[in-house]
Design an enzyme around this catalytic site. Structure first.
Site, PDB file in Angstrom:
ATOM      1  N   LYS A 221      -1.865  -8.730  29.629  1.00 13.58           N
ATOM      2  CA  LYS A 221      -2.226  -9.528  28.457  1.00 13.58           C
ATOM      3  C   LYS A 221      -1.152  -9.505  27.371  1.00 13.58           C
ATOM      4  O   LYS A 221      -1.471  -9.591  26.178  1.00 13.58           O
ATOM      5  CB  LYS A 221      -3.584  -9.077  27.898  1.00 13.58           C
ATOM      6  CG  LYS A 221      -4.707  -9.153  28.930  1.00 13.58           C
ATOM      7  CD  LYS A 221      -6.018  -8.594  28.427  1.00 13.58           C
ATOM      8  CE  LYS A 221      -7.052  -8.603  29.551  1.00 13.58           C
ATOM      9  NZ  LYS A 221      -8.331  -8.006  29.172  1.00 13.58           N
TER      10      LYS A 221
ATOM     11  N   ASP B 190     -10.620 -13.856  33.233  1.00 14.10           N
ATOM     12  CA  ASP B 190     -10.383 -13.263  31.915  1.00 14.10           C
ATOM     13  C   ASP B 190      -9.438 -14.170  31.134  1.00 14.10           C
ATOM     14  O   ASP B 190      -8.250 -14.262  31.471  1.00 14.10           O
ATOM     15  CB  ASP B 190      -9.757 -11.872  32.098  1.00 14.10           C
ATOM     16  CG  ASP B 190      -9.641 -11.115  30.781  1.00 14.10           C
ATOM     17  OD1 ASP B 190      -9.626 -11.755  29.717  1.00 14.10           O
ATOM     18  OD2 ASP B 190      -9.552  -9.867  30.821  1.00 14.10           O
TER      19      ASP B 190
END
Length: 403
Positions: free
Chosen positions: A228, A303
């Site tokens: 991320k 996600d």
């Protein structure tokens, strides 16, 4: 019978915390109680937030302090023909977004690909990573730890794989920075996106490293994973699925559907996606891959934060004997068809549209197919936007669609 108003009052009086409500009522009543409290304290109207179509208990593993659901409009593009290693046939791709004109654009690219006979797609690599960081006394100890790891990868594999019935440790790559040792573990996580699987397995392996070497674990994630966050290591080594898709479109087809020429699209890609991105110091060299990736992630239970890695893509365009060749390569597309948000009813239904809900046979084939279809959808989006830019139709298209 405990009501939502009773629970809200107990929270207001300090008798209960927001996170404790499910201990005193079912999940839907608990969510309603939080809405009652918020509406009283903020004067907001949460009636739409509360009008969700699944049992709140279904989201128990996905969210805490639930109040309802954020409803993002979902559309579909396609059908688009995909000839992949795990996918073969015509697919509709559900996409969820708030950006008007996006699906219209991607659908135009899908139409071009469909009329051109379809796109080829392949998963080139599959490896979810987790990279813990250890402390050592000096570079001498760091070298000792690295040597032990390289000589005992089988021992680490045994410890890691004992925690999962599906994951397989592909390899461990050491990196040293002074008195810090990073070990980048890479796993085949089959049909799961696999971040939790990799984390639990790596914890077990780290315990072995600490027992057998001078290294002391500082953090289970040392940011060399890298999860991320924009990272060159993911662009080079990949993370999750590394997947590519390409297509050849005839000159006449480019003119008819994309309203321009192969040469104009090739020049736009070179000057915008390659030169412009290089000048900007970008990691991704593409037109708008993130648009398609995050819309697919929202629709299909992935996600959404991992769009950071998923948009790490390179688009190439060439003119071949007068026709247009175009490709997109996504270095780190982190997707799964089991676990996480894929279990939510809406997202599960969207996965069913693609025929990839749940585990595949063989294991990993459903997630591979999902990655291939998303890659072709991304390619469609790249073609359409490049065509709009090359023909100077971008602004007029948004104006015509009222966006």
């Amino acid at each position: 019978m405990t009501t939502a108003e009773d629970l809200a009052e107990r929270v207001r009086e300090g008798d209960l915390g927001l996170h404790e409500l499910e201990q005193h009522a079912d999940a839907d009543v608990a969510a309603e109680a939080r809405r009652v409290l918020l509406e009283a304290e903020t004067e907001a109207d949460l009636s739409t937030v509360g009008a969700y179509a699944f049992d709140a208990a279904d989201a128990d593993s996905n969210v805490e302090n639930m109040i309802g659901a954020a409803q993002v409009p979902m559309g579909v593009v396609g059908p688009v023909r995909v000839e992949g290693g795990a996918s073969s046939g015509e697919y509709y791709l559900p996409l969820a977004t708030t950006e008007g004109a996006l699906l219209a654009s991607v659908n135009r690219g899908c139409a071009a690909i469909r009329r051109g006979g379809g796109a080829t797609a392949r998963v080139l690599k599959s490896a979810m990573t987790r990279a813990p960081v250890f402390r050592v006394a000096d570079v001498g100890e760091a070298s000792e730890v690295v040597s032990w790891v390289r000589a005992n990868e089988g021992t680490l594999r045994e410890a890691a794989e004992a925690t999962t019935s599906h994951g397989e440790l592909r390899g461990v790559t050491p990196y040293v920075v002074g008195d810090s040792v990073f070990l980048r573990f890479a796993y085949d996580t089959k049909d799961a996106m696999g971040m939790n699987m990799a984390t639990i397995a790596t914890q077990a392996a780290c315990e072995v490293v600490e027992a057998e070497t001078p290294a002391s674990l500082v953090a289970l994630s040392g940011n060399l994973c890298a999860d991320k966050k924009p990272a060159a290591i993911n662009a080079v080594e990949g993370r999750g699925r590394t997947v590519a898709a390409d297509v050849v479109l005839s000159r006449d087809l480019v003119a008819d559907v994309l309203k321009t020429t192969p040469e104009a699209i090739a020049e736009a890609n070179t000057r915008k996606n390659l030169v412009g991105s290089a000048k900007a110091g970008a990691l991704g060299f593409n037109a708008h891959a993130a648009n398609v990736v995050v819309a697919a992630f929202l629709a299909l239970g992935q996600d959404p934060a991992q769009v950071v890695e998923g948009s790490n893509a390179i688009t190439t365009v060439d003119v071949r004997d007068g026709d247009l060749y175009a490709s997109v390569t996504l270095a780190s597309l982190e997707v799964g068809t089991v676990g996480g948000g894929t279990r939510l009813p809406t997202q599960s239904e969207a996965l069913s549209v693609l025929g990839v809900r749940g585990g595949g046979d063989p294991p990993g084939s459903n997630a591979d197919a999902l990655a291939e279809v998303i890659a072709v959808g991304t390619l469609a989006g790249e073609l359409s936007l490049l065509g709009a830019l090359a023909s100077s139709h971008l602004a007029s298209a948004h104006e015509q669609l009222g966006r």
